[in-house]
Design an enzyme around this catalytic site. Structure first.
Site, mmCIF file in Angstrom:
data_model
loop_
_atom_site.group_PDB
_atom_site.id
_atom_site.type_symbol
_atom_site.label_atom_id
_atom_site.label_comp_id
_atom_site.label_asym_id
_atom_site.label_seq_id
_atom_site.Cartn_x
_atom_site.Cartn_y
_atom_site.Cartn_z
ATOM 1 C CG HIS A 82 -1.748 1.234 1.359
ATOM 2 N ND1 HIS A 82 -2.942 1.359 0.680
ATOM 3 C CD2 HIS A 82 -1.582 2.390 2.041
ATOM 4 C CE1 HIS A 82 -3.471 2.543 0.954
ATOM 5 N NE2 HIS A 82 -2.670 3.188 1.782
ATOM 6 C CG ASP A 161 -11.816 3.797 5.945
ATOM 7 O OD1 ASP A 161 -11.333 4.653 6.708
ATOM 8 O OD2 ASP A 161 -11.511 3.706 4.743
ATOM 9 N NE ARG A 168 -10.039 10.756 8.908
ATOM 10 C CZ ARG A 168 -9.174 9.911 8.333
ATOM 11 N NH1 ARG A 168 -9.569 8.723 7.950
ATOM 12 N NH2 ARG A 168 -7.935 10.265 8.161
ATOM 13 C CB SER A 183 -8.435 5.244 7.558
ATOM 14 O OG SER A 183 -8.718 5.275 6.192
ATOM 15 C CE LYS A 187 -8.656 2.351 3.143
ATOM 16 N NZ LYS A 187 -9.106 3.682 3.376
HETATM 17 N N1 URA Z 1 -5.604 6.889 2.981
HETATM 18 C C1 URA Z 1 -6.577 6.187 3.620
HETATM 19 O O1 URA Z 1 -6.968 5.111 3.188
HETATM 20 N N2 URA Z 1 -7.109 6.715 4.737
HETATM 21 C C2 URA Z 1 -6.697 7.885 5.253
HETATM 22 O O2 URA Z 1 -7.201 8.280 6.270
HETATM 23 C C3 URA Z 1 -5.690 8.600 4.577
HETATM 24 C C4 URA Z 1 -5.158 8.071 3.441
#
Ligand code: URA
Length: 437
Positions: A82, A161, A168, A183, A187
């Protein structure tokens, strides 16, 4: 559950319990808690932070809000990667084939670009015929047979999320380390891989503007991963200037293919090599020198490029793009950006360059915008390079001659040229790994 009581306690810096966090996340996902109360709680978290237990509880609650993907049926060492987001970052498209050629398995769920950052799914869709919508059976078949697939999200992962991130985004509470970390990790942990590597970007084009912030985020991400029993590594890498020299969808496919053909003396390849080394070492325990040699071998032998072609073909794309870049979408026009003066390139601010590429059609301003897959920027002079007055700094690609003209002026203004020699900042700021707990 008393949400007001929770907001009040967090406002005064007190820790929330696991039960409170789990019920507020569930209540918000189900629509039982209104946006205004969740916004107030997020803002209190933004200012007061969360301790490790709270951050873990938040991650767990978000994972439990949706489906988990077990990846059962894929044999071998399953890895995921990621990036916290960047400009000219085609890392996945180079890393995946290299890992596959080295026997690892990458079934990657990627996203689309928004704002100044690009998205892997958009880049891949510039390959004629390629589909990122595979069934679970196809994901398993492709990963077992080739070693990699890249797809859009298949299951309803972490709906909490999705809802909280949107909130957010509109309440200025994105850039909080516990909120970002939970967050991202919710995932990633909802998909059951053996190991995970996180590329935490710092600098102009990144969420984290300095190395200290990047390190804190990286440490938090790794601590969450290892608490969940996942082998988790984080790289802290520079996003001061765009990572690759091509920005835009089909342009970044070309950049990735060039790297797989052996153009390895680049910042992009340095990041790929470091990420690959961390994951391979986790599997084989070999020393770094041996792994680096093997990485260069799978590139030099053409094995990694062959994996790229196989993966493209499996997903319905034309593997001939590797030999013939004219099969990729092309912009109607291209124009060079001449340097206004001679010297050394001192700065190519990643975010502003990403915005120019977006305005040429390579990115979206809203989720519904259509992309021009051939549009973008090819940077010819990177930070540290010498340039003569009038020499081309970059080539811009787009369909609208007027927008190209405007972009030439913008690019000339934002690239800094110094009379003195300039050394590019280091690409890699550090690596963080913790044994899983
Ligand atoms: N990427 C994400 O998946 N979540 C965040 O809060 C910031 C960047």
């Amino acid at each position: 559950m008393n949400v007001l009581h929770m907001i009040n306690r967090k406002k005064h810096g007190q820790a929330l319990t696991e039960e409170e966090i789990s019920s507020v996340v569930m209540g918000y996902t189900l629509g039982e808690i209104p946006d205004y109360q969740m916004s107030a709680l997020l803002m209190a978290i933004y200012f007061q932070g969360m301790n490790e237990e709270e951050t873990l509880a938040l991650t767990r609650a978000m994972i439990h809000s949706g489906e988990e993907v077990t990846l059962e049926g894929i044999s071998g060492y399953k890895v995921d990667k990621h990036s916290t987001g960047g400009v000219g970052d085609s890392t996945t498209l180079v890393l995946g084939p290299i890992l596959a050629a080295m026997g690892l398995k990458l079934a990657k769920m990627s996203g689309r670009g928004l704002g100044h950052t690009g998205g892997t799914l958009d880049k891949l869709e510039s390959i004629p015929g390629l589909s990122v919508d595979l069934t679970v059976e196809e994901i398993i078949e492709g990963t077992n047979a080739i070693g990699m697939v890249v797809v859009g999200q298949t299951a309803d992962i972490t709906p909490a999320d999705k809802k909280m991130y949107a909130l957010r985004d509109t309440t200025e509470t994105v850039d909080s380390i516990p909120l970002i970390a939970s967050s991202i990790m919710s995932k990633k942990l909802a998909i059951h891989n053996d190991a995970l590597v996180l590329d935490v970007k710092v600098g102009d084009g990144a969420f984290m503007k300095d190395v200290a912030q990047g390190e804190e985020l990286a440490r938090t991400l790794v601590a969450i991963g290892s608490s969940f029993g996942r082998d988790t590594y984080a790289l802290i890498s520079s996003m001061e200037q765009p990572l690759g020299s091509r920005i835009g969808n089909s342009l970044e496919i070309i950049e990735a293919i060039e790297a797989l053909k052996g153009n390895t003396d680049t910042a992009l390849f340095q990041v790929v090599k470091t990420l690959a080394t961390l994951l391979v070492k986790g599997k084989t325990g070999e020393d770094e020198g041996t792994i680096e040699r093997r990485i260069h071998e799978v590139v030099a032998s053409g094995a990694a490029l062959k994996k790229f072609q196989e993966f493209v073909a499996f997903q319905g794309g034309s593997p001939q793009v590797v030999e013939d870049y004219s099969l990729l979408p092309q912009a109607a026009h291209s124009v060079e950006v001449p340097a206004l003066k001679g010297g050394h390139v001192a700065k190519i601010p990643a975010e502003a360059v990403g915005n120019i590429a977006r305005d040429l059609g390579a990115g979206r301003k809203t989720l519904d915008d259509e992309l021009n897959l051939g549009a973008g920027i090819h940077i010819l002079k990177r930070v540290g390079d010498a340039v003569a007055e009038g020499e081309a700094l970059a080539v811009l690609y787009g369909d609208d001659p007027q927008a190209l003209n405007t972009a030439v002026g913008e690019y000339q203004q934002l690239v800094e040229i110094s009379g003195a020699a300039v050394e590019a900042a280091p690409m890699i700021h550090g690596v963080i790994h913790e044994q899983s707990r």
